[in-house]
Write a protein that holds these residues in place. Structure first.
Motif, PDB file in Angstrom:
ATOM      1  N   GLU A 139       0.833  -1.206   0.000  1.00 54.72           N
ATOM      2  CA  GLU A 139       0.000   0.000   0.000  1.00 54.72           C
ATOM      3  C   GLU A 139       0.865   1.252   0.000  1.00 54.72           C
ATOM      4  O   GLU A 139       0.567   2.237  -0.703  1.00 54.72           O
ATOM      5  N   LEU A 140       1.951   1.221   0.792  1.00 55.81           N
ATOM      6  CA  LEU A 140       2.848   2.376   0.850  1.00 55.81           C
ATOM      7  C   LEU A 140       3.497   2.627  -0.508  1.00 55.81           C
ATOM      8  O   LEU A 140       3.603   3.770  -0.964  1.00 55.81           O
ATOM      9  N   THR A 141       3.914   1.539  -1.176  1.00 56.22           N
ATOM     10  CA  THR A 141       4.528   1.653  -2.505  1.00 56.22           C
ATOM     11  C   THR A 141       3.546   2.259  -3.503  1.00 56.22           C
ATOM     12  O   THR A 141       3.909   3.137  -4.302  1.00 56.22           O
ATOM     13  N   GLU A 142       2.298   1.800  -3.462  1.00 63.00           N
ATOM     14  CA  GLU A 142       1.287   2.315  -4.387  1.00 63.00           C
ATOM     15  C   GLU A 142       1.031   3.808  -4.151  1.00 63.00           C
ATOM     16  O   GLU A 142       0.872   4.579  -5.113  1.00 63.00           O
ATOM     17  N   ASN A 143       1.022   4.221  -2.883  1.00 62.31           N
ATOM     18  CA  ASN A 143       0.821   5.650  -2.579  1.00 62.31           C
ATOM     19  C   ASN A 143       1.977   6.496  -3.109  1.00 62.31           C
ATOM     20  O   ASN A 143       1.763   7.578  -3.667  1.00 62.31           O
ATOM     21  N   ILE A 144       3.212   5.997  -2.921  1.00 60.51           N
ATOM     22  CA  ILE A 144       4.388   6.743  -3.414  1.00 60.51           C
ATOM     23  C   ILE A 144       4.352   6.820  -4.932  1.00 60.51           C
ATOM     24  O   ILE A 144       4.620   7.880  -5.523  1.00 60.51           O
ATOM     25  N   LEU A 145       4.018   5.681  -5.591  1.00 60.38           N
ATOM     26  CA  LEU A 145       3.953   5.683  -7.062  1.00 60.38           C
ATOM     27  C   LEU A 145       2.897   6.657  -7.569  1.00 60.38           C
ATOM     28  O   LEU A 145       3.105   7.336  -8.583  1.00 60.38           O
ATOM     29  N   LYS A 146       1.800   6.737  -6.866  1.00 59.68           N
ATOM     30  CA  LYS A 146       0.739   7.675  -7.270  1.00 59.68           C
ATOM     31  C   LYS A 146       1.255   9.105  -7.250  1.00 59.68           C
ATOM     32  O   LYS A 146       1.031   9.882  -8.195  1.00 59.68           O
ATOM     33  N   VAL A 147       1.998   9.463  -6.179  1.00 58.94           N
ATOM     34  CA  VAL A 147       2.561  10.815  -6.070  1.00 58.94           C
ATOM     35  C   VAL A 147       3.595  11.047  -7.162  1.00 58.94           C
ATOM     36  O   VAL A 147       3.624  12.107  -7.808  1.00 58.94           O
ATOM     37  N   LEU A 148       4.458  10.050  -7.388  1.00 54.76           N
ATOM     38  CA  LEU A 148       5.508  10.203  -8.398  1.00 54.76           C
ATOM     39  C   LEU A 148       4.911  10.402  -9.789  1.00 54.76           C
ATOM     40  O   LEU A 148       5.419  11.198 -10.582  1.00 54.76           O
ATOM     41  N   LYS A 149       3.838   9.663 -10.095  1.00 54.90           N
ATOM     42  CA  LYS A 149       3.211   9.800 -11.414  1.00 54.90           C
ATOM     43  C   LYS A 149       2.549  11.168 -11.580  1.00 54.90           C
ATOM     44  O   LYS A 149       2.556  11.739 -12.668  1.00 54.90           O
ATOM     45  N   GLU A 150       1.992  11.689 -10.484  1.00 59.37           N
ATOM     46  CA  GLU A 150       1.407  13.032 -10.537  1.00 59.37           C
ATOM     47  C   GLU A 150       2.481  14.087 -10.783  1.00 59.37           C
ATOM     48  O   GLU A 150       2.227  15.114 -11.425  1.00 59.37           O
ATOM     49  N   GLN A 151       3.688  13.834 -10.256  1.00 58.76           N
ATOM     50  CA  GLN A 151       4.779  14.802 -10.413  1.00 58.76           C
ATOM     51  C   GLN A 151       5.680  14.480 -11.604  1.00 58.76           C
ATOM     52  O   GLN A 151       6.734  15.096 -11.769  1.00 58.76           O
ATOM     53  N   ALA A 152       5.288  13.471 -12.417  1.00 56.46           N
ATOM     54  CA  ALA A 152       6.163  13.013 -13.510  1.00 56.46           C
ATOM     55  C   ALA A 152       6.518  14.145 -14.473  1.00 56.46           C
ATOM     56  O   ALA A 152       7.681  14.285 -14.885  1.00 56.46           O
ATOM     57  N   ALA A 153       5.535  14.977 -14.817  1.00 56.49           N
ATOM     58  CA  ALA A 153       5.798  16.079 -15.764  1.00 56.49           C
ATOM     59  C   ALA A 153       6.839  17.037 -15.200  1.00 56.49           C
ATOM     60  O   ALA A 153       7.753  17.486 -15.920  1.00 56.49           O
ATOM     61  N   ASP A 154       6.748  17.335 -13.897  1.00 58.33           N
ATOM     62  CA  ASP A 154       7.738  18.219 -13.265  1.00 58.33           C
ATOM     63  C   ASP A 154       9.122  17.573 -13.263  1.00 58.33           C
ATOM     64  O   ASP A 154      10.134  18.246 -13.521  1.00 58.33           O
ATOM     65  N   SER A 155       9.188  16.265 -12.971  1.00 58.97           N
ATOM     66  CA  SER A 155      10.480  15.563 -12.953  1.00 58.97           C
ATOM     67  C   SER A 155      11.129  15.590 -14.332  1.00 58.97           C
ATOM     68  O   SER A 155      12.342  15.780 -14.463  1.00 58.97           O
ATOM     69  N   ILE A 156      10.293  15.419 -15.382  1.00 59.40           N
ATOM     70  CA  ILE A 156      10.837  15.458 -16.753  1.00 59.40           C
ATOM     71  C   ILE A 156      11.398  16.843 -17.058  1.00 59.40           C
ATOM     72  O   ILE A 156      12.486  16.982 -17.637  1.00 59.40           O
ATOM     73  N   LEU A 157      10.677  17.891 -16.648  1.00 58.25           N
ATOM     74  CA  LEU A 157      11.160  19.258 -16.884  1.00 58.25           C
ATOM     75  C   LEU A 157      12.467  19.520 -16.147  1.00 58.25           C
ATOM     76  O   LEU A 157      13.379  20.185 -16.672  1.00 58.25           O
ATOM     77  N   VAL A 158      12.585  18.997 -14.913  1.00 59.09           N
ATOM     78  CA  VAL A 158      13.831  19.163 -14.143  1.00 59.09           C
ATOM     79  C   VAL A 158      14.996  18.514 -14.883  1.00 59.09           C
ATOM     80  O   VAL A 158      16.078  19.101 -15.021  1.00 59.09           O
ATOM     81  N   LEU A 159      14.780  17.302 -15.396  1.00 56.31           N
ATOM     82  CA  LEU A 159      15.856  16.597 -16.092  1.00 56.31           C
ATOM     83  C   LEU A 159      16.176  17.234 -17.438  1.00 56.31           C
ATOM     84  O   LEU A 159      17.346  17.270 -17.858  1.00 56.31           O
TER      85      LEU A 159
END
Length: 952
Positions: A139-159
């Motif tokens: 459950e903890l992994t799924e919650n973290i993945l959900k947050v990471l996917k929501e922030q994916a566009a920002d992470s791509i822009l950072v890179l």
């Protein structure tokens, strides 16, 4: 000691433990000194691993790695709650910018990884606390993945922004982390400087970031095809950077095979106006040709690839299957293309040592001049004779030679035999012999006029010599040649059973009954002979031919008998086990996971009415034990299987006992179970019989059926084991069983002997003579597996000692000491040369009349046995070197006694040797203890080396 990555888990788990206040309320973990130190230690371990995400991701779960990287952001002074996309990386300190890059790289890598299918591990026995823990982590992994996917566009822009930095960055090391942990006034700003930490060059950063961005773009391309262009750009940029700087650095490695796969996929999935780019790889070329219907170019690409061998065999076969499907749909023009692609594939198979595919034989049923011409062209263009190895040349020569033997039309044979390639590959004698055979033979029927499914009523020529064909049938191991000969023989006579012509062709009775029940004579002969020859090849370890014969037999029986099909699959599994054990297994390479799965599948098979050979189950269980699959044997093997298959039961007990070693006494229940099973196997059934004189006599049946198997079967099974711990366990059991008998004089020592029961309720029922024979056979076998196992050597020595073979016993006692001490250059471990072993060596020397050796060995005991030493030195009829051994004595008391003894006997010369030995300064009693010990050790070494030269 736990591996470094596990230390991270331990430190972070300790630091994140919630606290409980006085009202028993759960509170977040306190921010105290202890927790800060634990978090710092976790960061230091990651710094020790150079922040290599490949290493960290393989061993750490998503929640733990998320916690670790958040701690890195915190210690690198990234304000919590700040959006990374809003931060200008160029204005940040190098270590802070690198921390942000690491986090965002991990974020998109985790998103990509989560999109891959994951094979679910087989659940073990249900344990409530473990299941709860797994569920919480999921459950903890799924919650973290959900947050990471929501922030994916920002992470791509950072890179993407990181690609524009074009400057070197620094990542935290253990030293910089220590500096950050100090009081602010003591750091003097060093961690903010551009030289603090491990330097990561701008090219390395770009290479990592391009690869990770390419992966996320490729993943997003499944829903947005245009994004594949971005992925392609990033992957090709990564390739350029690798070509310039290499794929590996101290803190990251890029999988070049995976990168090549991504590039090929992008080349196929994207369209480009640049023809050179579009046609960059053979894959994209073939894809384009198949799409446009330009099949001749496909043949050309396959032909060119026969020299480079860059296309995988699976890809080649898939293209051929696609062409066959199109041809079967009514496109007759593709028949020629199918033949040409099939020829390219076949020649490729020949050069790589694979068996020839049945499709080639079917397409070559009616050979023609054009087909032979093309085949010879492919052969010529597929091998560079100037650079080719001898092995490659022999493979091609054998293929052309067999092709000639299979052709009926002599004109086509001479086309091949007169070709330039044929002349260069075969020696003059080989060519002449083959051509003479071709010219002499009578015109025969076409050997391949019909496919396998309908080769029954073929007209034959009576002029062919049956005896000659039978001779060829006995010698041949080529399945297609065997089939052709049988077709000819059955065309000539229908009265003979050709499976009986050789007494070497043996098929197990369980199979023979099924095979001989086949109604069609030709099919029956072919199946029987293919299986018999395959089993014979297995027996002589010719696994290549065995595989070809079994594969042909499997293909044949699949058409009409599901029962025989399963039989052949079972035999091919046994063959694969033999092949691995004789090949890669010898060097310790683990078998592939699919082979282990097939072994498990065989043991769990529940198909009714399938004839089974006991040896296959035996080999499967031995295979699992040899490769330490103890978890499966103890926890996962089905209970009905344990109850019905004696080898599985024995394997389970062995695996469970090995798993518990050394283990406390209360955990030895499985050892007791194994003990009882083996005792039953070694027990004899007693019967009373009244003789003619009226007396009642006792009859003992050696091979009793009281146990789950016969003793001979148990011994045969044990001799298939190679795993040292399993062999040691079963060996120690038999040694203990040998020692239990009441009339035993000399016990045999063995490792782990204490785990077995010390008594048997019914001693009279055990056949101790058979046990003694078994112990001897087992230890002899064990020493063929590892001749340098000192525990096994001690057992062998004890056996010789117990049977009064004292010279042989000394040989093995000395060998045991030599192998574990680098030929006595190091100290022999005390658990090898125990007091019992030394006392037995003393007795051996005494009974061999080597009395000086006895006196010297008395010094080896923990408490020197002066009584035995003095008594031995009094003996004047000694068969050893006597006074020349005095230099090996370090005990001053023994040397003083020798001086007195020789003085009393008037032996002046020997007395002087003893006085010289006692007068050495290193034996002075006033010396420090370490000097005396060193002197003793030197003499031990020289004496044992001298003894070894004497008895080896």
């Amino acid at each position: 000691d736990p591996p470094p990555v596990q230390l991270i888990v331990q430190f972070l788990e300790q630091a994140s433990k919630p606290s409980v206040n006085e009202q028993n309320q759960v509170q977040p973990p306190p921010d105290n000194k202890r927790n800060r130190i634990l978090k710092l230690l976790a960061l230091k371990v990651a710094a020790h691993l150079k922040w290599d995400l490949d290493v960290l991701e393989k061993s750490l779960s998503v929640p733990v790695l998320n916690m670790l990287l958040n701690e890195l952001l915190c210690i690198s002074k990234v304000p919590p709650g700040t959006k990374h996309v809003d931060v200008d990386l160029s204005s940040l300190p190098p270590t802070t910018a690198m921390a942000i890059l690491l986090y965002n790289r991990w974020a998109i890598r985790t998103i990509v990884q989560s999109s891959f299918p994951v094979k679910q591990a087989k659940p073990g026995p249900p344990q409530l606390n473990v299941m709860n823990q797994i569920q919480q982590e999921k459950e903890l992994t799924e919650n973290i993945l959900k947050v990471l996917k929501e922030q994916a566009a920002d992470s791509i822009l950072v890179l993407e922004g990181a690609l524009k930095l074009n400057k070197d960055l620094y990542v935290h090391t253990i030293r910089t982390l220590d500096l950050l942990a100090m009081e602010p006034g003591m750091v003097n700003g060093e961690t903010e400087s551009s030289t603090a930490g491990l330097k990561i060059s701008a090219e390395e950063i770009q290479c990592q970031v391009c690869y990770d961005l390419g992966a996320i773009y490729f993943q997003q391309g499944s829903t947005n095809a245009a994004v594949h262009e971005n992925a392609k750009e990033k992957f090709f940029k990564t390739k350029e950077l690798i070509a310039k700087n290499g794929s590996s650095s101290p803190h990251f490695t890029i999988d070049e095979e995976r990168l090549a796969g991504y590039c090929q996929a992008c080349g196929v999935l994207t369209s480009s106006s640049d023809d050179a780019s579009q046609q960059a790889t053979p894959y994209s070329q073939i894809h384009s040709c198949m799409k446009s219907g330009n099949y001749q170019d496909v043949v050309k690409i396959f032909l060119e690839d026969n020299l480079t061998l860059s296309l995988p065999v699976q890809f080649r076969q898939s293209v051929l299957r696609e062409l066959f499907q199109k041809a079967q749909q009514g496109n007759d023009a593709l028949d020629e293309v199918c033949f040409k692609v099939c020829v390219c594939n076949t020649v490729c198979d020949v050069l790589q040592g694979r068996t020839i595919d049945i499709q080639f034989c079917q397409l070559f049923l009616k050979p023609s001049k054009e087909k032979i011409d093309f085949l010879l062209e492919v052969c010529s263009r597929s091998i560079n004779l100037e650079n080719a190895s001898e092995a490659l040349k022999r493979k091609m020569a054998a293929f052309l030679k067999n092709l000639c033997l299979g052709l009926e039309d002599l004109q086509l044979v001479f086309m091949i035999s007169s070709h330039e390639l044929f002349i260069k590959l075969l020696k003059d004698d080989e060519r002449k012999l083959l051509i003479d055979q071709m010219r002499k033979r009578s015109p025969r029927i076409n050997l391949c006029t019909k496919p396998v499914t309908s080769f029954y009523d073929i007209p034959a020529s009576a002029s062919v010599n049956i005896g000659q064909l039978e001779h060829q049938l006995i010698l041949s191991v080529d399945p297609w040649r065997i089939r052709q000969i049988l077709i000819e023989l059955h065309g000539m006579t229908s009265e003979r059973q050709f499976w009986t012509i050789s007494n070497k062709w043996e098929v197990p009775n369980v199979y023979g009954n099924v095979i001989l029940g086949i109604k069609d004579n030709l099919t029956r002969d072919l199946v029987y002979i293919l299986m018999a020859k395959g089993l014979h090849c297995c027996a002589i370890k010719d696994f290549v031919h065995a595989k070809q014969l079994f594969a042909a037999c499997l293909e044949l029986v699949t058409e009409f008998s599901p029962k025989l099909r399963q039989v052949m699959l079972n035999e091919m599994l046994l063959l694969d086990i033999y092949t691995h054990e004789a090949g890669a297994g010898v060097s310790g390479e683990r078998p592939p996971s699919d082979l282990i799965s097939r072994v498990r599948g065989y043991l769990e098979m529940r198909v009714p009415d399938i004839p089974l050979r006991q040896v296959i189950a035996e080999e499967c269980v031995a295979f699992l034990l040899n490769w330490r699959e103890n978890e499966y044997l103890t926890m996962q093997v089905p209970l009905p299987l344990v109850q019905t298959n004696p080898y599985v039961k024995l394997g389970q007990l062995l695996a469970a006992t090995c798993k518990e070693l050394p283990g406390p006494k209360e955990s030895r229940r499985t050892a007791k179970d194994l003990w009882e099973v083996v005792v039953q196997i070694c027990s004899v059934s007693n019967q009373h019989k009244r003789g003619n004189d009226g007396r009642v006599s006792l009859i003992k049946h050696r091979e009793s059926t009281l146990g789950i198997m016969y003793r001979s079967e148990l011994l045969s099974f044990i001799k298939k084991l190679r795993e040292p711990l399993v062999l040691t366990t079963i060996l120690s059991l038999f040694v203990k069983l040998h020692n239990v008998r009441e009339d035993i004089v000399n016990d045999i020592a063995a490792e782990h002997i204490s785990i077995w029961p010390s008594s048997i309720p019914n001693l009279q029922s055990v056949d101790f003579e058979a046990v003694a024979v078994t112990v001897k056979e087992l230890v002899s076998y064990a020493l063929t597996i590892n001749a340098n196992n000192h525990f096994w050597l001690i057992i062998q020595a004890d056996i010789y000692f117990a049977t009064n073979q004292y010279s042989a016993a000394l040989h093995y006692y000395l060998q045991a000491g030599a192998v574990c001490s680098d030929f006595f250059n190091k100290m022999v471990p005390p658990d090898v040369y125990t007091d019992q072993v030394i006392k037995r060596m003393i007795k051996c020397c005494s009974l061999l009349n080597c009395h000086t050796q006895v006196a010297i060995l008395c010094q080896f005991l923990r408490e020197v046995d002066y009584k035995t030493a003095f008594k031995a030195l009094q003996e004047q009829n000694s068969h050893d070197a006597m006074d020349s051994y005095y230099e090996y004595i370090w005990d001053v008391t023994i040397l003083e006694y020798l001086t007195y003894l020789h003085h009393k006997r008037g032996e002046t010369d020997k007395r002087q040797i003893a006085i010289k030995a006692i007068g050495q300064t290193e034996l002075n009693a006033s010396n420090p203890e370490e000097v005396l010990q060193l002197a003793a050790q030197r003499r031990k070494k020289k004496f044992l080396q001298a003894m070894a030269k004497l008895y080896f």
